[in-house]
Design a protein around this motif. Structure first.
Motif, PDB file in Angstrom:
ATOM      1  N   ALA A 123     -41.183 -39.629 -46.334  1.00  0.00           N
ATOM      2  CA  ALA A 123     -40.113 -39.471 -45.346  1.00  0.00           C
ATOM      3  C   ALA A 123     -38.862 -38.954 -46.040  1.00  0.00           C
ATOM      4  O   ALA A 123     -38.612 -39.271 -47.211  1.00  0.00           O
ATOM      5  CB  ALA A 123     -39.807 -40.794 -44.647  1.00  0.00           C
TER       6      ALA A 123
ATOM      7  N   THR B 228     -38.583 -41.115 -39.647  1.00  0.00           N
ATOM      8  CA  THR B 228     -40.004 -40.902 -39.371  1.00  0.00           C
ATOM      9  C   THR B 228     -40.770 -40.891 -40.690  1.00  0.00           C
ATOM     10  O   THR B 228     -40.470 -40.084 -41.576  1.00  0.00           O
ATOM     11  CB  THR B 228     -40.228 -39.588 -38.607  1.00  0.00           C
TER      12      THR B 228
ATOM     13  N   THR C 125     -41.929 -43.906 -36.402  1.00  0.00           N
ATOM     14  CA  THR C 125     -40.477 -43.715 -36.422  1.00  0.00           C
ATOM     15  C   THR C 125     -39.807 -45.076 -36.420  1.00  0.00           C
ATOM     16  O   THR C 125     -39.972 -45.862 -35.480  1.00  0.00           O
ATOM     17  CB  THR C 125     -40.017 -42.890 -35.207  1.00  0.00           C
TER      18      THR C 125
ATOM     19  N   THR D 207     -51.337 -46.093 -36.987  1.00  0.00           N
ATOM     20  CA  THR D 207     -50.680 -44.829 -36.696  1.00  0.00           C
ATOM     21  C   THR D 207     -50.321 -44.187 -38.017  1.00  0.00           C
ATOM     22  O   THR D 207     -49.871 -44.870 -38.942  1.00  0.00           O
ATOM     23  CB  THR D 207     -49.425 -45.016 -35.829  1.00  0.00           C
ATOM     24  N   ARG D 208     -50.549 -42.884 -38.121  1.00  0.00           N
ATOM     25  CA  ARG D 208     -50.247 -42.193 -39.376  1.00  0.00           C
ATOM     26  C   ARG D 208     -48.796 -41.745 -39.462  1.00  0.00           C
ATOM     27  O   ARG D 208     -48.336 -41.357 -40.532  1.00  0.00           O
ATOM     28  CB  ARG D 208     -51.167 -40.983 -39.554  1.00  0.00           C
ATOM     29  N   SER D 209     -48.081 -41.789 -38.341  1.00  0.00           N
ATOM     30  CA  SER D 209     -46.670 -41.419 -38.336  1.00  0.00           C
ATOM     31  C   SER D 209     -45.911 -42.439 -37.498  1.00  0.00           C
ATOM     32  O   SER D 209     -46.236 -42.639 -36.320  1.00  0.00           O
ATOM     33  CB  SER D 209     -46.482 -40.011 -37.772  1.00  0.00           C
TER      34      SER D 209
ATOM     35  N   THR E 118     -44.580 -40.805 -42.657  1.00  0.00           N
ATOM     36  CA  THR E 118     -45.987 -40.426 -42.575  1.00  0.00           C
ATOM     37  C   THR E 118     -46.784 -41.202 -43.618  1.00  0.00           C
ATOM     38  O   THR E 118     -46.368 -41.286 -44.778  1.00  0.00           O
ATOM     39  CB  THR E 118     -46.162 -38.914 -42.806  1.00  0.00           C
TER      40      THR E 118
ATOM     41  N   THR F 217     -50.522 -42.007 -45.633  1.00  0.00           N
ATOM     42  CA  THR F 217     -51.839 -41.526 -46.032  1.00  0.00           C
ATOM     43  C   THR F 217     -52.414 -42.488 -47.062  1.00  0.00           C
ATOM     44  O   THR F 217     -51.694 -43.297 -47.656  1.00  0.00           O
ATOM     45  CB  THR F 217     -51.771 -40.110 -46.637  1.00  0.00           C
TER      46      THR F 217
END
Length: 288
Positions: free
Chosen positions: A143, A91, A111, A107-109, A93, A95
């Motif tokens: 991650a 996963t 998988t 999408t900010r996250s 993340t 920014t």
């Protein structure tokens, strides 16, 4: 029995004894084989398995950084690729950093399954007041306890305008000068300031132009102060501040101020009394 031929007696062992002998012979052969292979096994250490490389984040186009170009007020798009070479899902993340860059991700996250790559679109909004020229930012992916940063290079097109004004000039009782600098153009400015003050009897302050330790972004207003360690004790002055910056026309603003400290008033009174006394004495001499 013929001469020259030796007789050989044949001895027959019981069946149980013969089986035991064959078992001992097999065990001895196995032991000998193991002993022969042991030095070779000791001499050649085991080769460890190659470690799995870590996850990566990079522009989908294959460049080492994201490059975007457009005018102020536009929205520019690109894609970030996150690769997970490991066997387990990961996963990540996302920014964005960098002013005046405003980043928005699909999408900010995300998988990413094992041994898979995921492409995440994102958009950069160039605000209307973004000055033309080169700007820098970054896309940050995090991650599994570590982070990867992808540089973002933005080129904003359009004409460059440098404009600077100095406003709200005033002189405080202590002599401190207070003023406001305003960037009215679309480029970042490095301002410089010169100060000059004229009193009733001539120049009382002449400070040459010097660089200020500030940088003004387009539309930014900044209020600053400048010390005047030895203002006049008794005078009426006009203070002029001239602000300049590379590419911008000089801007001047003024303020009037009066100084009347107790020491200055006392000195003036003494001078007036002395002048009055001198005048009276001169008049008396003329009457005689």
């Amino acid at each position: 029995m013929r001469a020259g031929v030796r007789a050989r007696a044949e001895v027959r062992l019981p069946a149980g004894v013969r089986a035991a002998v064959r078992a001992l012979a097999g065990a001895a052969l196995t032991a000998a084989t193991l002993l022969a292979a042991a030095p070779a096994a000791l001499a050649a250490p085991a080769v460890p398995a190659a470690p799995t490389p870590g996850w990566t984040a990079a522009p989908a186009a294959g460049r080492p950084y994201v490059y975007l170009e457009g005018a102020a007020g536009s929205v520019l798009e690109d894609t970030l690729s996150v690769t997970n070479p490991g066997p387990r899902p990961l996963t990540v993340t996302l920014t964005g950093t960098g002013t005046p860059l405003a980043l928005a991700f699909a999408t900010r996250s995300v998988t990413v399954p094992g041994r898979t790559r995921a492409d995440v679109p994102f958009a950069v909004t160039v605000t209307a007041d973004t000055p033309p020229g080169e700007h820098r930012g970054a896309v940050r992916a995090e991650a599994a306890g570590r982070a990867a940063t992808v540089p973002l290079h933005l080129r904003v097109s359009g004409p460059r305008l440098a404009a600077l004004t100095v406003e709200d000039v005033r002189v405080e009782r202590s002599g401190t000068l207070r003023y406001t600098l305003v960037n009215r153009g679309n480029t970042v400015l490095a301002p410089r300031l010169a100060v000059r003050a004229e009193g009733l009897f001539g120049t009382v302050l002449d400070r040459p132009e010097e660089a200020l330790p500030v940088r003004l972004r387009p539309g930014e207003r900044l209020t600053r102060t400048a010390p005047w360690p030895d203002p006049p004790a008794l005078d009426a002055v006009t203070v002029r501040l001239t602000a300049a910056a590379p590419g911008a026309a000089p801007a001047t603003a003024r303020a009037d101020a009066s100084f009347a400290s107790p020491a200055g008033v006392g000195a003036l009174a003494a001078a007036l009394l002395a002048a009055a006394g001198t005048t009276a004495y001169a008049l008396r001499r003329r009457r005689r």
